[in-house]
Design an enzyme around this catalytic site. Structure first.
Site, short mmCIF file in Angstrom:
data_model
loop_
_atom_site.label_atom_id
_atom_site.label_comp_id
_atom_site.label_asym_id
_atom_site.label_seq_id
_atom_site.Cartn_x
_atom_site.Cartn_y
_atom_site.Cartn_z
N THR A 87 -2.47 -0.47 0.28
CA THR A 87 -1.20 0.08 0.69
C THR A 87 -0.60 0.53 -0.63
O THR A 87 -0.94 -0.03 -1.67
CB THR A 87 -0.30 -1.00 1.32
OG1 THR A 87 -0.84 -1.41 2.58
CG2 THR A 87 1.13 -0.52 1.57
N ARG A 137 -3.69 0.69 16.19
CA ARG A 137 -3.12 -0.46 15.49
C ARG A 137 -2.13 0.02 14.42
O ARG A 137 -2.43 0.91 13.64
CB ARG A 137 -4.23 -1.30 14.86
CG ARG A 137 -3.75 -2.51 14.04
CD ARG A 137 -3.65 -2.20 12.57
NE ARG A 137 -3.33 -3.40 11.77
CZ ARG A 137 -2.97 -3.34 10.49
NH1 ARG A 137 -2.86 -2.18 9.87
NH2 ARG A 137 -2.69 -4.43 9.83
N VAL A 138 -0.96 -0.58 14.38
CA VAL A 138 0.04 -0.26 13.37
C VAL A 138 0.31 -1.52 12.57
O VAL A 138 0.45 -2.61 13.14
CB VAL A 138 1.35 0.25 14.03
CG1 VAL A 138 2.44 0.46 12.98
CG2 VAL A 138 1.08 1.55 14.79
N GLY A 139 0.37 -1.39 11.25
CA GLY A 139 0.65 -2.54 10.39
C GLY A 139 2.13 -2.66 10.06
O GLY A 139 2.99 -2.12 10.75
N ASP A 140 2.41 -3.37 8.98
CA ASP A 140 3.81 -3.63 8.59
C ASP A 140 4.44 -2.45 7.85
O ASP A 140 5.67 -2.33 7.81
CB ASP A 140 3.86 -4.85 7.67
CG ASP A 140 3.06 -4.63 6.39
OD1 ASP A 140 1.90 -4.18 6.49
OD2 ASP A 140 3.60 -4.88 5.30
N THR A 143 2.66 -5.12 0.41
CA THR A 143 1.25 -4.76 0.60
C THR A 143 0.50 -6.01 1.02
O THR A 143 0.74 -7.09 0.47
CB THR A 143 0.64 -4.20 -0.69
OG1 THR A 143 -0.79 -4.11 -0.51
CG2 THR A 143 0.91 -5.06 -1.91
N GLY A 144 -0.37 -5.88 1.99
CA GLY A 144 -1.12 -7.06 2.40
C GLY A 144 -1.54 -6.98 3.84
O GLY A 144 -1.56 -5.89 4.43
N GLY A 186 -1.00 -6.82 7.25
CA GLY A 186 0.23 -6.39 7.89
C GLY A 186 0.76 -7.33 8.94
O GLY A 186 1.98 -7.54 9.06
N1 GLY Z 1 -0.19 -3.64 4.92
C1 GLY Z 1 -0.84 -2.57 5.51
C2 GLY Z 1 -1.42 -2.84 6.84
O1 GLY Z 1 -1.62 -3.99 7.21
O2 GLY Z 1 -1.68 -1.91 7.56
#
Ligand code: GLY
Length: 312
Positions: A181, A209-212, A232-233, A235
């Site tokens: 990220t 799929r959507v992350g944070d 970053t990590g 999500g």
């Molecule tokens: N931190 C980015 C994701 O999990 O998509």
């Protein structure tokens, strides 16, 4: 009154960078982060707003195939790119976010357009792409994204029937590899804060799929009264802890500075969900802090206008 001692932080992902990986890639990562910091410094010195600077810094990171965002985005289970990005202005809490977008070299630019339009905060998928077309934002073909390394990663993840982080050697079980990220946070000479985050997500992630990263309060947050945060990590961990707003709340309600609030946020992330990843934070006084629960995070900063520092 202007306080000319601006601050800037950028990151290019967290994880465990083993020695071989550091030897192979360390110089390139250091140079890339250094270049982005130098560009951001020039913009901040001439008086640009924090929100313009974080957008410019994230666009540079999106253009660099070294990082899992924009051009270097990883591929989902369908072999396609689906990117997420968000940006927030600490002056008035204006924000823009996009999720599941494709064919855009710079998803953060579309998020920024939403921020400036003052309409919906977030658009996803085809609605976001239609908005991009209406705005005249350039779209690029699949070839721009389908890098040989990303195709190889997808094959490896498919063979293992798993999702993976963003590097070929990534091994989720022991966290070898990097959570890709990119992000930037800034305090400008006018005292305003902003944050931006952009990602391609996880290798072989489920379609949709959507992350944070595009979620305001999870992967990104900025408020002039507290701090600016980019995460970053993994999500899902960051979403469940609403980590960026949690850190801002520590500044707001307990009067903590960037370092103390970041430590409190990382403690919470670990204690509650054993979350993996990291954050960069600048508080409203321009103090810089980073925190990560992984062994490494690729990041760098300029605190109060001082020399740039880069850490892997
Ligand atoms: N931190 C980015 C994701 O999990 O998509």
């Amino acid at each position: 009154m202007d306080d000319r001692r601006f601050s800037l932080m950028v990151h290019g992902g967290a994880g465990t960078l083993d020695d071989a990986r550091q030897r192979a890639m360390g110089d390139a990562w250091r140079a890339a982060i250094g270049t982005v910091l130098a560009h951001g410094r020039r913009l901040l010195e001439r008086g640009d707003c924090a929100v313009e600077v974080v957008e410019a810094c994230v666009m540079l990171l999106e253009d660099d195939p070294l990082f899992n965002a924009g051009r270097g985005s990883v591929l989902n289970e369908a072999g396609a790119v689906e990117m997420d990005a968000a940006i927030m202005d600490g002056r008035d809490l204006a924000a823009g976010a996009v999720a599941g977008v494709h064919h855009l070299p710079n998803p953060v630019a579309l998020a920024s357009r939403l921020l400036r339009d003052n309409g919906p905060v977030m658009l996803v998928g085809e609605g976001a792409m239609r908005f991009a077309a209406q705005c005249g934002i350039t779209q690029v073909s699949d070839d721009y994204f389908l890098l040989a390394e990303r195709l190889a990663q997808l094959e490896q993840a498919r063979a293992g029937q798993t999702t993976m982080l963003d590097h070929v050697e990534a091994a989720p079980a022991d966290e070898t590899g990097k959570y890709g990220t990119v992000g930037a946070v800034a305090r400008d000479i006018h005292g305003h804060l902003a944050a931006a985050t952009s990602t391609g997500g996880l290798v072989n992630k489920r379609l949709g799929r959507v992350g944070d990263s595009p979620l305001i309060g999870a992967g990104v947050y900025a408020d002039d009264e507290t701090c600016a945060v980019s995460a970053t990590g993994h999500g899902e961990d960051f979403m469940r802890c609403v980590i960026a707003k949690t850190i801002a709340d520590h500044v707001d309600m307990q009067g903590l500075d960037a370092r103390q609030a970041t430590r409190a946020g990382m403690d919470y992330l670990l204690r509650r969900v054993r979350g993996r990843g990291g954050v960069i934070v600048i508080d409203h006084h321009g103090n810089c802090a980073s925190g990560f629960t992984t062994r490494n995070m690729i990041h760098g900063w300029i605190e109060h206008g001082a020399e740039a520092v880069v850490r892997l």
